[in-house]
Design a protein around this motif. Structure first.
Motif, PDB file in Angstrom:
ATOM      1  N   ASN A   1       0.851  -1.188   0.000  1.00  0.00           N
ATOM      2  CA  ASN A   1       0.000   0.000   0.000  1.00  0.00           C
ATOM      3  C   ASN A   1       0.885   1.236   0.000  1.00  0.00           C
ATOM      4  O   ASN A   1       1.850   1.311   0.740  1.00  0.00           O
ATOM      5  CB  ASN A   1      -0.896   0.030   1.237  1.00  0.00           C
ATOM      6  CG  ASN A   1      -1.955  -1.038   1.198  1.00  0.00           C
ATOM      7  OD1 ASN A   1      -2.396  -1.442   0.123  1.00  0.00           O
ATOM      8  ND2 ASN A   1      -2.372  -1.503   2.346  1.00  0.00           N
ATOM      9  N   ARG A   2       0.552   2.185  -0.850  1.00  0.00           N
ATOM     10  CA  ARG A   2       1.274   3.451  -0.879  1.00  0.00           C
ATOM     11  C   ARG A   2       0.353   4.551  -0.370  1.00  0.00           C
ATOM     12  O   ARG A   2      -0.861   4.500  -0.560  1.00  0.00           O
ATOM     13  CB  ARG A   2       1.754   3.762  -2.298  1.00  0.00           C
ATOM     14  CG  ARG A   2       2.912   2.891  -2.727  1.00  0.00           C
ATOM     15  CD  ARG A   2       3.628   3.452  -3.948  1.00  0.00           C
ATOM     16  NE  ARG A   2       2.779   3.606  -5.101  1.00  0.00           N
ATOM     17  CZ  ARG A   2       2.647   2.705  -6.059  1.00  0.00           C
ATOM     18  NH1 ARG A   2       3.286   1.559  -5.992  1.00  0.00           N
ATOM     19  NH2 ARG A   2       1.866   2.946  -7.087  1.00  0.00           N
ATOM     20  N   TYR A   3       0.960   5.550   0.246  1.00  0.00           N
ATOM     21  CA  TYR A   3       0.229   6.677   0.802  1.00  0.00           C
ATOM     22  C   TYR A   3       0.472   7.899  -0.074  1.00  0.00           C
ATOM     23  O   TYR A   3       1.621   8.239  -0.370  1.00  0.00           O
ATOM     24  CB  TYR A   3       0.691   6.967   2.236  1.00  0.00           C
ATOM     25  CG  TYR A   3       0.557   5.766   3.135  1.00  0.00           C
ATOM     26  CD1 TYR A   3      -0.644   5.492   3.769  1.00  0.00           C
ATOM     27  CD2 TYR A   3       1.625   4.889   3.313  1.00  0.00           C
ATOM     28  CE1 TYR A   3      -0.778   4.367   4.588  1.00  0.00           C
ATOM     29  CE2 TYR A   3       1.499   3.761   4.130  1.00  0.00           C
ATOM     30  CZ  TYR A   3       0.301   3.518   4.757  1.00  0.00           C
ATOM     31  OH  TYR A   3       0.178   2.406   5.549  1.00  0.00           O
ATOM     32  N   THR A   4      -0.594   8.552  -0.481  1.00  0.00           N
ATOM     33  CA  THR A   4      -0.486   9.760  -1.288  1.00  0.00           C
ATOM     34  C   THR A   4       0.143  10.863  -0.450  1.00  0.00           C
ATOM     35  O   THR A   4      -0.214  11.049   0.718  1.00  0.00           O
ATOM     36  CB  THR A   4      -1.880  10.205  -1.770  1.00  0.00           C
ATOM     37  OG1 THR A   4      -2.462   9.131  -2.521  1.00  0.00           O
ATOM     38  CG2 THR A   4      -1.792  11.443  -2.644  1.00  0.00           C
ATOM     39  N   VAL A   5       1.080  11.569  -1.050  1.00  0.00           N
ATOM     40  CA  VAL A   5       1.747  12.668  -0.354  1.00  0.00           C
ATOM     41  C   VAL A   5       1.581  13.951  -1.158  1.00  0.00           C
ATOM     42  O   VAL A   5       1.357  13.914  -2.365  1.00  0.00           O
ATOM     43  CB  VAL A   5       3.247  12.371  -0.111  1.00  0.00           C
ATOM     44  CG1 VAL A   5       3.414  11.188   0.822  1.00  0.00           C
ATOM     45  CG2 VAL A   5       3.987  12.125  -1.409  1.00  0.00           C
ATOM     46  N   ASN A   6       1.700  15.059  -0.482  1.00  0.00           N
ATOM     47  CA  ASN A   6       1.598  16.367  -1.120  1.00  0.00           C
ATOM     48  C   ASN A   6       3.010  16.875  -1.374  1.00  0.00           C
ATOM     49  O   ASN A   6       3.628  17.486  -0.507  1.00  0.00           O
ATOM     50  CB  ASN A   6       0.814  17.328  -0.218  1.00  0.00           C
ATOM     51  CG  ASN A   6       0.581  18.656  -0.880  1.00  0.00           C
ATOM     52  OD1 ASN A   6       0.682  18.786  -2.092  1.00  0.00           O
ATOM     53  ND2 ASN A   6       0.276  19.662  -0.076  1.00  0.00           N
TER      54      ASN A   6
ATOM     55  N   LYS B   1       6.031  11.636 -10.121  1.00  0.00           N
ATOM     56  CA  LYS B   1       5.118  12.202 -11.108  1.00  0.00           C
ATOM     57  C   LYS B   1       5.586  11.933 -12.536  1.00  0.00           C
ATOM     58  O   LYS B   1       4.811  12.072 -13.467  1.00  0.00           O
ATOM     59  CB  LYS B   1       4.940  13.701 -10.869  1.00  0.00           C
ATOM     60  CG  LYS B   1       4.146  13.966  -9.602  1.00  0.00           C
ATOM     61  CD  LYS B   1       3.815  15.409  -9.407  1.00  0.00           C
ATOM     62  CE  LYS B   1       2.991  15.544  -8.131  1.00  0.00           C
ATOM     63  NZ  LYS B   1       2.743  16.923  -7.767  1.00  0.00           N
TER      64      LYS B   1
ATOM     65  N   ILE C   1       4.397  11.343  -5.912  1.00  0.00           N
ATOM     66  CA  ILE C   1       2.953  11.126  -5.802  1.00  0.00           C
ATOM     67  C   ILE C   1       2.607  10.344  -4.546  1.00  0.00           C
ATOM     68  O   ILE C   1       1.701  10.691  -3.804  1.00  0.00           O
ATOM     69  CB  ILE C   1       2.422  10.370  -7.035  1.00  0.00           C
ATOM     70  CG1 ILE C   1       2.570  11.215  -8.292  1.00  0.00           C
ATOM     71  CG2 ILE C   1       0.955   9.974  -6.838  1.00  0.00           C
ATOM     72  CD1 ILE C   1       2.226  10.480  -9.567  1.00  0.00           C
ATOM     73  N   SER C   2       3.341   9.235  -4.322  1.00  0.00           N
ATOM     74  CA  SER C   2       3.007   8.383  -3.187  1.00  0.00           C
ATOM     75  C   SER C   2       4.247   7.656  -2.676  1.00  0.00           C
ATOM     76  O   SER C   2       5.247   7.519  -3.373  1.00  0.00           O
ATOM     77  CB  SER C   2       1.932   7.365  -3.578  1.00  0.00           C
ATOM     78  OG  SER C   2       2.426   6.483  -4.575  1.00  0.00           O
TER      79      SER C   2
ATOM     80  N   GLU D   1       6.651   6.543  -5.721  1.00  0.00           N
ATOM     81  CA  GLU D   1       6.073   6.782  -7.040  1.00  0.00           C
ATOM     82  C   GLU D   1       6.245   8.258  -7.386  1.00  0.00           C
ATOM     83  O   GLU D   1       5.809   9.134  -6.649  1.00  0.00           O
ATOM     84  CB  GLU D   1       4.589   6.423  -7.033  1.00  0.00           C
ATOM     85  CG  GLU D   1       3.898   6.674  -8.346  1.00  0.00           C
ATOM     86  CD  GLU D   1       2.416   6.395  -8.303  1.00  0.00           C
ATOM     87  OE1 GLU D   1       1.800   6.356  -9.379  1.00  0.00           O
ATOM     88  OE2 GLU D   1       1.843   6.228  -7.194  1.00  0.00           O
TER      89      GLU D   1
END
Length: 69
Positions: free
Chosen positions: A2-7, A28, A12-13, A26
Motif C-alpha cells: 500500500n502506498r500513501y499519497t503525499v503532497n 510524477k 505522488i506516493s 512513485e
C-alpha cells in the motif's frame, strides 16, 4: 504494498513493506523506485518530514540500493 499519497512537487506516493524492508516511491514522471534495506524509522522520518522530496534526496536516494519498477 500500500502506498500513501503525499503532497509533494515530484512525488505522488510512498509505501513501505516492513517485512522486506522495502520503500517504494512513485514519482510524477510515472516511475516507481523500490529501495531495499530501508528501516521502519527511516520510512517514518520520510513521511514526517516537512519537505518529503528534500528528505528523500538527503537520506534515501544516495544511501540505499534501488531498482526501477
Amino acid at each position: 504494498m500500500n502506498r500513501y499519497t503525499v503532497n509533494d512537487r515530484n512525488i505522488i506516493s510512498v509505501g513501505y513493506d516492513e517485512v522486506h524492508k522495502t520503500l517504494e516511491i512513485e514519482f510524477k514522471l510515472q516511475v516507481i523506485h523500490q529501495y531495499f534495506g530501508v528501516t521502519l524509522d527511516e520510512f517514518v522520518a520520510l513521511m514526517k518530514a516537512p519537505e518529503i522530496e528534500t528528505h528523500y534526496f538527503n537520506n534515501v536516494y544516495c544511501h540505499y540500493y534501488y531498482d526501477v519498477d
